[in-house]
Write an enzyme that holds these catalytic residues in place. Structure first.
Site, mmCIF file in Angstrom:
data_model
loop_
_atom_site.group_PDB
_atom_site.id
_atom_site.type_symbol
_atom_site.label_atom_id
_atom_site.label_comp_id
_atom_site.label_asym_id
_atom_site.label_seq_id
_atom_site.Cartn_x
_atom_site.Cartn_y
_atom_site.Cartn_z
ATOM 1 N N HIS A 600 0.823 -1.219 0.000
ATOM 2 C CA HIS A 600 0.000 0.000 0.000
ATOM 3 C C HIS A 600 0.854 1.264 0.000
ATOM 4 O O HIS A 600 0.352 2.355 -0.288
ATOM 5 C CB HIS A 600 -0.932 -0.005 1.211
ATOM 6 C CG HIS A 600 -2.220 0.719 0.974
ATOM 7 N ND1 HIS A 600 -2.378 1.654 -0.021
ATOM 8 C CD2 HIS A 600 -3.420 0.655 1.601
ATOM 9 C CE1 HIS A 600 -3.605 2.139 -0.006
ATOM 10 N NE2 HIS A 600 -4.262 1.539 0.968
ATOM 11 N N ASP A 604 -1.830 2.866 -4.442
ATOM 12 C CA ASP A 604 -3.053 3.422 -3.871
ATOM 13 C C ASP A 604 -4.216 2.959 -4.744
ATOM 14 O O ASP A 604 -4.032 2.171 -5.680
ATOM 15 C CB ASP A 604 -2.979 4.952 -3.785
ATOM 16 C CG ASP A 604 -2.622 5.599 -5.106
ATOM 17 O OD1 ASP A 604 -2.744 4.921 -6.156
ATOM 18 O OD2 ASP A 604 -2.225 6.772 -5.111
#
Length: 627
Positions: A600, A604
């Site tokens: 992450h 995104d």
């Protein structure tokens, strides 16, 4: 090995700083030793430069941890240490001295050529003076970083006053090279547990090599040479199972294999640990064997004494847990003979069960009262024996030893799951266009490719369309790094664990070329013959379980990569399709479930959505692979 000039704008800047009035070179004593490298925690270039030149700059906050000072009443001199010319360098070889003793040295003059673990580099002088004494001669091997290699003086008249060595004054002993580049000190450390090196004829001690960047230990899978065999340069001595694959250890010198110190099947042998001894002359083989064998026999006795002392300490029982008391009473065991592993000498239930399973039990001596009651407790004893057999059955197990590869996989996956923020994105794609392409290639061109081969090409094309997805997270810089090439790692299950060979530049290769390369790499992986460059690196991973009844799953990221795509099996489903007449009709389609596990910090929602969208387009219109 090509010579690489050790010149950099940073060094030019250092020389300019030396001439600047704002900073000056200070010395706290008449003579000093300068070594390069040192602080591996601070990789700031100016701090490294200050180490090279002796510049004091408070803003850099560098400590003089690598500088040792030596005093001499006779002359003012500097002792030059072996420099660290690369981040991974711990030792080097003196390939050639470009300056001789007594010659004048100017700033920037090349003193010598040093062979590192990367290349042969030139060691330049940062001060002017005279080369008074060469401590490490030309051709010396494995000279540790920081070891004195030469002495320089400012005045030519001081050359005659320079000491022959710096061992007596400084406490730094000069290490002279020995046979095969193994120093006497290093050899004595390695052989101290086997035999005194001074008692042996000329020999070379072979140590466990580091065959991959992450390797710190290995297993001896097979010895290809036996004791007494002749060895030529390039001969395979043994096969070593590393944390990645089984690799071959080649001999760099000719001679004879005198003694094998780590036998075939040895596990978790640390890098640098002695594994064999070689000699140049065949007549020295018996002397090596006899010396090593006699020394080993002498050391066995004290080891036994140590084990008995440890066992005696374990038997100090201060407390017995309630569950352990019941088992002791039930099986009629003698408590003092059991090993207590609990805190403060507490005998636990597990200690008693371990003793029962081992079968080495010491029955408790029966008292007169117990003998009188033995006839009354006959039924209880029978019941206890029955429960004992049931306990053995229920606690039966078999140890399954882990391979070195599986141990590393377990550690790396645990670290990845704990330290990498996983983001999971799923999508279903229609597989029919891909299956039609595969069928057409086989019927029209007699080209046999697998579904996985085409998926590799589809993913590579999607990464080319969305370059932000072909990236990783740099922990040191705390930023995203975009990869220049698209290298796809494919998961291959082997008997020793999961391997990930790499299809490099997959976006530039045809499907048939990818298919041939996958077959070749998979065969090497299963045989444990992958070379380091065939499994190290990679920018994106694919794990395909479509050949099993697995509809969908989530894979764990393989650091330092930021993505892994989990591919399930294709299932036939009924889908609504709008016909040419505009009427919606039911149709059978093959759907495939894809799950993307992404870091992450790199991915995104926008990047992940764009990548899955590109995958959808490539699957639905397979002609996009030709673009």
């Amino acid at each position: 090995m090509a010579l690489s000039r050790l010149r950099h704008p940073l060094f030019s800047r250092s020389l300019r700083i030396l001439s600047s009035p704002a900073r000056s070179l200070s010395r706290t004593s008449n003579s000093s030793i300068f070594t390069l490298g040192g602080d591996h925690h601070n990789i700031i270039r100016p701090a490294f430069c200050s180490r090279l030149t002796g510049i004091h700059d408070r803003s850099l906050k560098s400590k003089w941890t690598d500088v040792k000072y030596f005093s001499s009443s006779d002359s003012s001199h500097e002792v030059l240490g072996m420099p660290a010319l690369s981040p991974t360098m711990t030792q080097g070889n003196i390939a050639k001295w470009r300056k001789k003793e007594g010659e004048k040295i100017e700033v920037g003059d090349v003193l010598c050529e040093i062979e590192t673990d990367k290349a042969t580099l030139e060691f330049e002088s940062l001060e002017e003076g005279f080369l008074a004494k060469i401590l490490v001669p030309e051709g010396s091997k494995d000279v540790p970083v920081g070891q004195p290699i030469a002495i320089t003086v400012e005045d030519e008249n001081d050359i005659q006053n320079v000491p022959a060595s710096v061992g007596g004054e400084t406490g730094v002993e000069e290490k002279k090279p020995t046979l095969g580049g193994v120093s006497d000190e290093r050899k004595s450390e390695s052989t101290s547990s086997v035999v005194n090196a001074s008692e042996l004829p000329p020999h070379l001690l072979l140590e466990m090599p580091a065959l991959s960047p992450t390797m710190n230990q290995g297993n001896i899978a097979k010895w290809r040479k036996q004791e007494g065999d002749k060895i030529e340069v390039g001969d395979i001595l043994c096969e070593i199972e590393t944390d990645k694959a089984t690799l071959e250890f080649e001999s760099l010198e000719e001679g004879y294999l005198a003694k094998i110190l780590a036998p075939e099947g040895s596990k978790e042998v640390a890098v640098g640990h002695s594994i064999a001894i070689t000699v140049e002359d065949a007549s020295d083989i018996e002397a090596i064997k006899n010396s090593v064998s006699s020394s080993t026999n002498q050391q066995k006795a004290p080891q036994r004494g140590t084990k008995s002392e440890v066992k005696a300490q374990k038997n100090n029982i201060t407390r017995i847990s309630p569950a352990a008391k019941l088992l002791i009473a039930e099986y009629g065991l003698d408590a003092p003979t059991l090993n207590a592993t609990g805190p403060y000498g507490t005998l636990l239930k597990g200690d008693v069960l371990s003793a029962i399973k081992s079968g080495k039990l010491s029955p408790k001596p029966a008292s007169s009262k117990e003998k009188a009651l033995s006839s009354q407790s006959h039924q209880q004893v029978a019941a206890s024996q029955e429960s004992k057999s049931d306990l053995k059955k229920s606690d039966a197990y078999e140890d399954f030893p882990n391979s070195q590869i599986r141990k590393v996989i377990a550690k790396r996956l645990l670290d990845s799951k704990q330290n990498t923020p996983h983001l999971y994105l799923s999508s279903d794609v229609i597989l029919d266009p891909l299956l039609s392409l595969r069928k057409g290639l086989k019927e029209q061109y007699d080209v046999k490719v697998s579904v996985n081969d085409i998926i590799i090409k589809v993913v590579a094309a999607a990464l080319r369309n969305v370059p932000e997805a072909n990236a990783y997270w740099n922990v040191e810089k705390d930023e995203v790094i975009l990869n220049d090439s698209i290298d796809i790692s494919i998961a291959v299950a082997t008997e020793k664990g999961l391997m990930t060979p790499i299809i490099k530049n997959a976006d530039q290769k045809t499907i048939s070329a990818i298919s041939s390369e996958v077959k070749e790499l998979a065969a090497k992986a299963r045989a444990g013959k992958l070379k380091p460059h065939e499994f190290q690196g990679g920018t994106f991973s694919i794990s395909n379980l479509g050949m099993f009844p697995v509809d969908k799953f989530c894979a764990i990221i393989n650091p330092p990569q930021a993505c892994i795509l989990a591919v399930g099996r294709g299932n036939k489903v009924v889908e609504p399709v709008i016909g040419t007449d505009g009427i919606e009709k039911p149709s059978i389609a093959t759907k495939l479930s894809l799950t993307l596990s992404a870091d992450h910090r790199v991915f995104d929602g926008k990047v992940g959505g764009a990548f899955l969208s590109a995958l959808q387009s490539n699957f639905s219109d397979i002609r996009r692979l030709l673009l």
